[in-house]
Scaffold this motif. Structure first.
Motif, PDB file in Angstrom:
ATOM      1  N   LEU A   1      39.364  39.934  14.524  1.00  0.00           N
ATOM      2  CA  LEU A   1      39.950  40.000  15.867  1.00  0.00           C
ATOM      3  C   LEU A   1      39.019  40.693  16.846  1.00  0.00           C
ATOM      4  O   LEU A   1      38.909  40.293  18.009  1.00  0.00           O
ATOM      5  N   VAL A   2      38.342  41.756  16.368  1.00  0.00           N
ATOM      6  CA  VAL A   2      37.387  42.455  17.236  1.00  0.00           C
ATOM      7  C   VAL A   2      36.226  41.537  17.597  1.00  0.00           C
ATOM      8  O   VAL A   2      35.804  41.463  18.761  1.00  0.00           O
ATOM      9  N   LEU A   3      35.701  40.820  16.582  1.00  0.00           N
ATOM     10  CA  LEU A   3      34.595  39.898  16.844  1.00  0.00           C
ATOM     11  C   LEU A   3      35.030  38.768  17.790  1.00  0.00           C
ATOM     12  O   LEU A   3      34.268  38.328  18.660  1.00  0.00           O
ATOM     13  N   LEU A   4      36.264  38.292  17.613  1.00  0.00           N
ATOM     14  CA  LEU A   4      36.783  37.234  18.478  1.00  0.00           C
ATOM     15  C   LEU A   4      36.906  37.718  19.912  1.00  0.00           C
ATOM     16  O   LEU A   4      36.566  36.986  20.864  1.00  0.00           O
ATOM     17  N   ALA A   5      37.374  38.963  20.078  1.00  0.00           N
ATOM     18  CA  ALA A   5      37.482  39.536  21.422  1.00  0.00           C
ATOM     19  C   ALA A   5      36.103  39.690  22.060  1.00  0.00           C
ATOM     20  O   ALA A   5      35.895  39.393  23.243  1.00  0.00           O
ATOM     21  N   ALA A   6      35.133  40.135  21.250  1.00  0.00           N
ATOM     22  CA  ALA A   6      33.773  40.280  21.763  1.00  0.00           C
ATOM     23  C   ALA A   6      33.201  38.918  22.163  1.00  0.00           C
ATOM     24  O   ALA A   6      32.516  38.794  23.191  1.00  0.00           O
ATOM     25  N   LEU A   7      33.495  37.893  21.349  1.00  0.00           N
ATOM     26  CA  LEU A   7      33.016  36.547  21.671  1.00  0.00           C
ATOM     27  C   LEU A   7      33.627  36.048  22.986  1.00  0.00           C
ATOM     28  O   LEU A   7      32.943  35.428  23.806  1.00  0.00           O
ATOM     29  N   ALA A   8      34.912  36.333  23.205  1.00  0.00           N
ATOM     30  CA  ALA A   8      35.573  35.914  24.435  1.00  0.00           C
ATOM     31  C   ALA A   8      34.953  36.607  25.649  1.00  0.00           C
ATOM     32  O   ALA A   8      34.732  35.977  26.699  1.00  0.00           O
ATOM     33  N   VAL A   9      34.660  37.909  25.501  1.00  0.00           N
ATOM     34  CA  VAL A   9      34.027  38.641  26.608  1.00  0.00           C
ATOM     35  C   VAL A   9      32.631  38.086  26.884  1.00  0.00           C
ATOM     36  O   VAL A   9      32.227  37.907  28.038  1.00  0.00           O
ATOM     37  N   TRP A  10      31.887  37.813  25.803  1.00  0.00           N
ATOM     38  CA  TRP A  10      30.532  37.277  25.963  1.00  0.00           C
ATOM     39  C   TRP A  10      30.557  35.911  26.657  1.00  0.00           C
ATOM     40  O   TRP A  10      29.703  35.600  27.476  1.00  0.00           O
ATOM     41  N   TYR A  11      31.559  35.126  26.299  1.00  0.00           N
ATOM     42  CA  TYR A  11      31.702  33.815  26.931  1.00  0.00           C
ATOM     43  C   TYR A  11      31.975  33.973  28.424  1.00  0.00           C
ATOM     44  O   TYR A  11      31.423  33.221  29.258  1.00  0.00           O
ATOM     45  N   ALA A  12      32.835  34.945  28.774  1.00  0.00           N
ATOM     46  CA  ALA A  12      33.148  35.169  30.182  1.00  0.00           C
ATOM     47  C   ALA A  12      31.925  35.642  30.959  1.00  0.00           C
ATOM     48  O   ALA A  12      31.725  35.267  32.124  1.00  0.00           O
ATOM     49  N   LEU A  13      31.084  36.450  30.297  1.00  0.00           N
ATOM     50  CA  LEU A  13      29.913  37.011  30.976  1.00  0.00           C
ATOM     51  C   LEU A  13      28.782  35.997  31.114  1.00  0.00           C
ATOM     52  O   LEU A  13      28.126  35.916  32.163  1.00  0.00           O
ATOM     53  N   PHE A  14      28.531  35.232  30.065  1.00  0.00           N
ATOM     54  CA  PHE A  14      27.357  34.357  30.061  1.00  0.00           C
ATOM     55  C   PHE A  14      27.689  32.873  29.841  1.00  0.00           C
ATOM     56  O   PHE A  14      26.972  32.007  30.326  1.00  0.00           O
ATOM     57  N   GLY A  15      28.762  32.598  29.089  1.00  0.00           N
ATOM     58  CA  GLY A  15      29.062  31.208  28.759  1.00  0.00           C
ATOM     59  C   GLY A  15      29.429  30.373  29.961  1.00  0.00           C
ATOM     60  O   GLY A  15      28.995  29.219  30.095  1.00  0.00           O
ATOM     61  N   LEU A  16      30.243  30.941  30.874  1.00  0.00           N
ATOM     62  CA  LEU A  16      30.645  30.185  32.060  1.00  0.00           C
ATOM     63  C   LEU A  16      29.434  29.779  32.892  1.00  0.00           C
ATOM     64  O   LEU A  16      29.315  28.638  33.343  1.00  0.00           O
ATOM     65  N   ARG A  17      28.518  30.713  33.062  1.00  0.00           N
ATOM     66  CA  ARG A  17      27.319  30.425  33.834  1.00  0.00           C
ATOM     67  C   ARG A  17      26.396  29.466  33.092  1.00  0.00           C
ATOM     68  O   ARG A  17      25.776  28.588  33.695  1.00  0.00           O
ATOM     69  N   ALA A  18      26.289  29.634  31.776  1.00  0.00           N
ATOM     70  CA  ALA A  18      25.404  28.766  30.992  1.00  0.00           C
ATOM     71  C   ALA A  18      25.859  27.319  31.038  1.00  0.00           C
ATOM     72  O   ALA A  18      25.040  26.397  31.148  1.00  0.00           O
ATOM     73  N   LEU A  19      27.179  27.078  30.960  1.00  0.00           N
ATOM     74  CA  LEU A  19      27.678  25.706  30.978  1.00  0.00           C
ATOM     75  C   LEU A  19      27.503  25.049  32.339  1.00  0.00           C
ATOM     76  O   LEU A  19      27.486  23.825  32.443  1.00  0.00           O
TER      77      LEU A  19
END
Length: 382
Positions: free
Chosen positions: A36-54
């Motif tokens: 769950l911690v890793l999943l939360a970290a992945l969600a935060v990482w996606y919000a920080l960089f994934g949105l811009r990368a896509l």
């Protein structure tokens, strides 16, 4: 920097929806706190960089996103098998955010890492090892094929967007060129109209006034009256030119009658022996055709009076089944058609240009010492 928006970008919301849905599903199914911690970290990482990368807004956003998302997803899968759900979005993200060659390398690395985690989790048994290796090979083939398909779609979409942008730019450029060409054409048209109307009218007035200076006193009033009438007609020509109306010679009379007036005017102005012959049955013509015929006759008669030294000029208008022809012939000194006699004015050039606009042709038969003949042939508008 992504320079051109394209069709692929319209479906950015779908990427986010899939990621969000799988994140929620994984969180519901995962029971491991570390997962769950890793999943939360992945969600935060996606919000920080994934949105811009896509969105492919920057060159560094894609590698930065994958540098965090790949190890977090592998760690999530190692903590809880249900973490494999997030691989379904990670693989497409790889191909959507980096170029083909790096995407192949990252895909192979991810499949290898996931296979290693699965083998370690199940134990190093020969049967299990063979099964996982086969699954790894199949997974890699599917992932690469899917990735290449995604890359091709993105490339085609980008190319289509670039072509549309080029088309829009070309269209704008053509519109600008068309506007400029229209302005130049209108300027040329006005210059020829002024030459064919106002300039020739003023020339006629000057010729009449010069004739009045050397004429018998009894004929002076008539010549001055003719000059006044010509000036009045010239003023009407100017007003018609400004209003883009039919020439005054044609607004109240037929083409043969307008030609008769031109011939009579030439007789009075220069003392030429001039005659007009009309053959065939006169019929109505498009305004542009009648204007071309009248202006050609006007220009030819003016050239005869000013340059030829002729004693006689004949004008012939022929209504034929396939069109109408005009012929103006004089017995003057002639000229070389390849060398304009009036210093490069709008004479023959203007006749030919006007004829071309209505599908007609102008031919000139002239030579020094044997007079000149100008013929305009206009096709039937029917």
């Amino acid at each position: 920097m992504h320079d051109v928006a394209h069709e692929w970008d319209r479906y950015g919301w779908a990427w986010h929806a899939v990621f969000g849905g799988l994140t929620v599903l994984t969180a519901v199914l995962a029971a491991d706190p570390v997962a769950l911690v890793l999943l939360a970290a992945l969600a935060v990482w996606y919000a920080l960089f994934g949105l811009r990368a896509l969105r492919r807004d920057t060159g560094w956003a894609g590698p930065a996103y994958l540098a965090g998302a790949a190890p977090l997803t592998i760690g999530l899968y190692a903590s809880a098998p249900v973490g494999a759900l997030m691989l379904f979005v990670l693989y497409p993200h790889v191909w959507a955010t980096v170029r083909t060659r790096p995407a192949i390398v990252i895909t192979v690395a991810l499949v290898g890492a996931c296979t290693t985690v699965a083998i370690v989790r199940s134990g190093l048994h020969a049967a299990a090892l063979a099964t996982w290796l086969v699954l790894a090979a199949v997974s890699m083939a599917v992932a690469l094929l899917l990735g290449l398909w995604i890359a091709r779609i993105i490339a085609q979409s980008r190319r289509r967007a670039e072509l549309l942008a080029e088309l829009a730019a070309t269209r704008a450029s053509l519109e600008q060129v068309s506007r400029e060409a229209g302005v130049l054409a209108e300027r040329e048209r006005l210059a020829r109209e002024i030459h064919d109307t106002l300039a020739q009218g003023f020339t006629s007035v000057l010729l009449l006034l010069e004739a009045a200076q050397s004429a018998d006193p009894g004929t002076v009033p008539e010549l001055i009256g003719r000059a006044r009438e010509t000036a009045r007609e010239n003023l009407a020509e100017a007003r018609a030119l400004v209003a883009a109306l039919t020439p005054p010679d044609l607004s109240q009379t037929s083409l043969p009658e307008a030609l008769r007036r031109l011939v009579d005017r030439a007789i009075v102005q220069s003392g030429l022996i001039a005659d007009l012959a009309v053959t065939g049955v006169p019929r109505g013509l498009p305004t542009a055709h009648e204007v071309a015929l009248l202006r050609t006759a006007q220009e030819a008669l003016t050239n005869v009076q000013r340059h030829s030294g002729a004693g006689r000029v004949s004008v012939a208008l022929a209504y034929e089944p396939t069109g109408v022809s005009l012929l103006v012939a004089d017995d003057g000194c002639g000229f070389d058609p390849a060398r304009p006699a009036n210093g490069g004015g709008y004479g023959l050039e203007g006749m030919r240009a006007r004829a071309t606009r209505i599908g007609g042709t102008v031919t000139v038969d002239a030579a020094p010492g044997r007079g000149a003949t100008v013929r305009l042939e206009v096709p039937d508008s029917q």
